[in-house]
Design a protein around this motif. Structure first.
Motif, short mmCIF file in Angstrom:
data_model
loop_
_atom_site.label_atom_id
_atom_site.label_comp_id
_atom_site.label_asym_id
_atom_site.label_seq_id
_atom_site.Cartn_x
_atom_site.Cartn_y
_atom_site.Cartn_z
N VAL A 1 0.86 -1.17 0.00
CA VAL A 1 0.00 0.00 0.00
C VAL A 1 0.90 1.23 0.00
N GLU A 2 0.58 2.21 -0.85
CA GLU A 2 1.38 3.43 -0.89
C GLU A 2 0.45 4.64 -0.96
N LEU A 3 0.97 5.76 -0.47
CA LEU A 3 0.19 6.99 -0.53
C LEU A 3 -0.03 7.42 -1.97
N ARG A 4 -1.21 7.88 -2.22
CA ARG A 4 -1.58 8.40 -3.54
C ARG A 4 -1.86 9.88 -3.34
N GLY A 5 -0.82 10.68 -3.56
CA GLY A 5 -0.84 12.02 -2.99
C GLY A 5 -1.66 13.08 -3.66
N ARG A 6 -1.87 13.02 -4.98
CA ARG A 6 -2.33 14.20 -5.70
C ARG A 6 -3.80 14.57 -5.45
N ARG A 7 -4.57 13.71 -4.83
CA ARG A 7 -5.96 14.04 -4.54
C ARG A 7 -6.07 14.95 -3.32
N HIS A 8 -5.19 14.76 -2.34
CA HIS A 8 -5.22 15.51 -1.09
C HIS A 8 -3.99 16.42 -1.04
N LEU A 9 -4.23 17.72 -1.00
CA LEU A 9 -3.14 18.70 -1.08
C LEU A 9 -3.17 19.65 0.10
N GLY A 10 -2.01 20.19 0.41
CA GLY A 10 -1.89 21.24 1.42
C GLY A 10 -1.24 22.46 0.79
N LEU A 11 -1.66 23.64 1.22
CA LEU A 11 -1.12 24.89 0.69
C LEU A 11 -0.32 25.59 1.77
N GLY A 12 0.95 25.86 1.47
CA GLY A 12 1.82 26.62 2.35
C GLY A 12 2.13 27.97 1.74
N LEU A 13 2.01 29.02 2.54
CA LEU A 13 2.26 30.38 2.08
C LEU A 13 3.32 31.04 2.95
N GLU A 14 4.01 32.03 2.38
CA GLU A 14 4.93 32.84 3.16
C GLU A 14 4.72 34.30 2.82
N LEU A 15 4.59 35.12 3.86
CA LEU A 15 4.52 36.57 3.72
C LEU A 15 5.79 37.14 4.32
N ASN A 16 6.65 37.72 3.46
CA ASN A 16 7.89 38.27 3.96
C ASN A 16 8.02 39.73 3.53
N VAL A 17 9.12 40.35 3.91
CA VAL A 17 9.28 41.78 3.71
C VAL A 17 9.20 42.16 2.25
N ASP A 18 9.95 41.46 1.40
CA ASP A 18 10.06 41.87 0.01
C ASP A 18 9.67 40.77 -0.98
N TYR A 19 9.03 39.73 -0.49
CA TYR A 19 8.53 38.69 -1.39
C TYR A 19 7.43 37.90 -0.71
N VAL A 20 6.65 37.21 -1.53
CA VAL A 20 5.67 36.24 -1.04
C VAL A 20 5.91 34.94 -1.77
N ALA A 21 5.54 33.83 -1.15
CA ALA A 21 5.80 32.52 -1.76
C ALA A 21 4.65 31.58 -1.45
N ALA A 22 4.50 30.57 -2.29
CA ALA A 22 3.47 29.54 -2.10
C ALA A 22 4.03 28.20 -2.55
N VAL A 23 3.68 27.16 -1.80
CA VAL A 23 4.04 25.78 -2.14
C VAL A 23 2.82 24.91 -1.97
N VAL A 24 2.55 24.09 -2.97
CA VAL A 24 1.50 23.08 -2.88
C VAL A 24 2.19 21.73 -2.69
N LEU A 25 1.79 21.02 -1.65
CA LEU A 25 2.40 19.74 -1.29
C LEU A 25 1.32 18.68 -1.26
N ASP A 26 1.63 17.50 -1.79
CA ASP A 26 0.62 16.45 -1.75
C ASP A 26 0.83 15.55 -0.54
N LEU A 27 -0.12 14.65 -0.34
CA LEU A 27 -0.13 13.81 0.85
C LEU A 27 1.10 12.92 0.95
#
Length: 404
Positions: free
Chosen positions: A72-98
Motif C-alpha cells: 500500500v502506498e500513498l496516492r498524494g495528488r488528490r489531497h493537497l496542502g497549501l503553504g504560504l509565506e509573507l515576507n518583507v520583500d517577497y511572497v511565496a506559495a508551495v503546494v504539497l501532496d499527501l
C-alpha cells in the motif's frame, strides 16, 4: 457512531497515514506490525483510504512465500496542502501532496504596499490550478512572533504587524475558493523552514539542529530530539534581536545593537534595501526597499562582486565573523549537531563559512564541546512556504480527518 469510537477510528487512520509517509509503502500485514493495529482494522482503514483516493495498492511482490502481499502506498495528488509565506520583500506559495511531493512552487517580489494582495493572488492562483483537489489545510509563515492561537501575529517589526489576526485576513481573501472551509494557521517562518529541512532538506535524519533564516530579518528554528522546540509561549527562536555585535547599529525593530542589524540582508546591502537610519517612517517594513530583486539574487550579485572587489570581500568576511559570534552563543546554549543556513546565506557560503567556523572554533568555551557542522539549505527561498505546506497536512496526518 459514538464520538469516542469516531475519534479512535480517526486516530487509527492517522497512524496508518503517518506510517506510510514516514516509512514508505507496506503491505497490510506490515502496516499492522508497524502501527500495532489488528490486521482486520488495518484492512478496513486501507479500504476506506482507497475509496478516498488517499492510497493505492501496488503489484504483488515477487518471490514472497504464501499469498504475496500487495504494498500500500500513498496516492498524494488528490489531497493537497497549501503553504504560504509573507515576507518583507517577497511572497511565496508551495503546494504539497499527501505523499510529500512538491506539486507547485511560486515566488513573487512584493513591496510593503502590495505584499498582502500579492500573497492572496498567489494563493488563489494555486487553488484554481488544482480544481479536483481536496485541500487539507492552508498555513502561512511570517517572520515574527505568532501567538498560541496560530492566528495572531503578536510582533513582526519588519512587516509592521503588532497583534494582528492575519489568519482572518487570509481567510477573507480566500472566500469562495476550494479552500474556504480550511481554517488558516499562522506560524513563524523559521519554524516552518525547520520543518521543511527536517522532511526535505539539510537536516533530514538529524535529531538536534538549528535553522537560521537569511532575509531582511533573522530568526531561528530549533530542533531538539527530532521535534521542533517552540518554548513556553511558542516564541522560541527569536534570535534576530539578541544584542550581539555593534551596540549602535540601528535595527528595523526600532532598537540598536541587534544581531539582525549586523547580519540581516538590509545591513549587508543597504544600497539596495535601505538602512534603518534612512528608512521612510511611513514604511512599516523598517527599511526603504529600492530593489525588487529577491534576497537570493542580491546575495548572488554580492558574491560575484566580492571576487574582484576587496571592499565587498571584506564585507563578507565581517559578515562571517558576526555570524560566527552569534552562532557561538546559540551553540553553547543549544548544542546542535548541525546548523543549517538558509535564505540569502546560501549564495555566500564559500565566503562566510570559513570565518564563521574559525570564530566558532575559537570562541566555544571548551575543546570538549562539539563544533556543530554548518550546512547550507538546499531548499531555496521557498523553504518556509514548504514547511508551512507540511503543517497544512497535519489535519490528515495527525487527526486522520479525510472529510472533503
Amino acid at each position: 457512531m459514538a464520538v469516542g469510537t469516531d475519534q479512535l477510528r480517526r486516530d487509527n487512520v492517522a497512524a496508518v497515514l503517518r506510517s506510510l509517509r514516514a516509512d514508505g509503502p507496506a503491505t497490510r500485514a506490515e502496516l499492522a506490525v508497524r502501527t500495532g493495529l489488528a490486521k482486520a482494522t488495518v484492512g478496513a482503514i486501507v479500504a476506506d483510504l482507497e475509496g478516498a483516493e488517499a492510497v493505492a495498492e501496488g503489484a504483488a511482490r515477487a518471490g514472497a512465500r504464501g499469498r504475496p502481499g500487495r504494498p500500500v502506498e500513498l496516492r498524494g495528488r488528490r489531497h493537497l496542502g497549501l503553504g504560504l509565506e509573507l515576507n518583507v520583500d517577497y511572497v511565496a506559495a508551495v503546494v504539497l501532496d499527501l505523499a510529500g511531493e512538491v506539486v507547485q512552487v511560486e515566488t513573487r517580489a512584493a513591496t510593503p504596499s502590495d505584499r498582502e494582495q500579492r500573497l492572496l493572488e498567489l494563493a488563489r492562483g494555486c487553488l484554481h490550478a488544482h480544481p479536483d483537489a481536496r485541500w487539507a489545510g492552508v498555513s502561512l509563515a511570517v517572520p515574527g512572533l505568532v501567538r498560541s492561537d496560530e492566528r495572531t501575529v503578536a510582533w513582526a517589526p519588519n512587516l509592521g504587524l503588532d497583534d494582528v489576526d492575519v489568519a482572518a485576513r487570509v481567510e477573507a481573501g480566500l472566500a469562495g475558493t476550494a479552500a474556504a472551509r480550511c481554517a488558516v494557521r499562522v506560524a513563524n517562518d523559521a519554524n516552518c523552514a525547520s520543518l521543511a529541512e527536517l522532511h526535505h532538506g539539510a537536516a533530514a535524519g538529524v535529531s538536534h539542529a538549528l535553522y537560521l533564516t537569511g532575509t531582511v530579518g533573522i530568526g531561528a528554528g530549533i530542533v531538539v530530539g527530532g521535534e521542533l522546540m517552540r518554548g513556553a509561549a511558542g516564541f522560541a527562536g527569536e534570535v534576530g534581536h539578541i544584542p550581539v555585535g555593534d551596540p549602535e547599529a540601528p535595527c528595523g525593530c526600532g532598537r540598536r545593537g541587534c544581531w539582525e542589524a549586523q547580519i540581516g540582508l538590509a545591513a549587508l546591502v543597504p544600497e539596495h534595501l535601505g538602512s534603518a537610519d534612512s528608512a521612510d517612517p511611513s514604511d512599516p517594513s523598517g527599511s526603504a526597499a529600492a530593489d525588487d530583486r529577491s534576497p537570493l539574487a542580491l546575495a548572488e550579485d554580492l558574491a560575484a562582486q566580492a571576487a574582484g572587489d576587496p571592499s565587498a570581500a571584506q564585507r563578507l568576511t565581517r559578515l562571517g565573523s558576526d555570524l560566527g559570534l552569534g552562532l557561538t552563543i546559540l551553540a553553547g546554549v543549544l548544542d546542535p549537531h548541525v546548523v543549517v543556513l538558509g535564505g540569502y546565506f546560501v549564495p555566500l557560503l564559500d565566503h562566510v563559512l570559513p570565518t564563521a567556523r574559525a570564530v566558532l572554533d575559537e570562541r566555544l568555551g571548551s575543546r570538549a564541546q562539539v563544533r556543530p557542522e554548518l550546512r547550507g539549505s538546499v531548499l531555496g527561498v521557498h523553504a518556509a512556504a514548504l514547511g508551512a505546506a507540511e503543517q497544512s497536512l497535519d489535519r490528515l496526518l495527525l487527526d486522520g480527518d479525510l472529510a472533503s
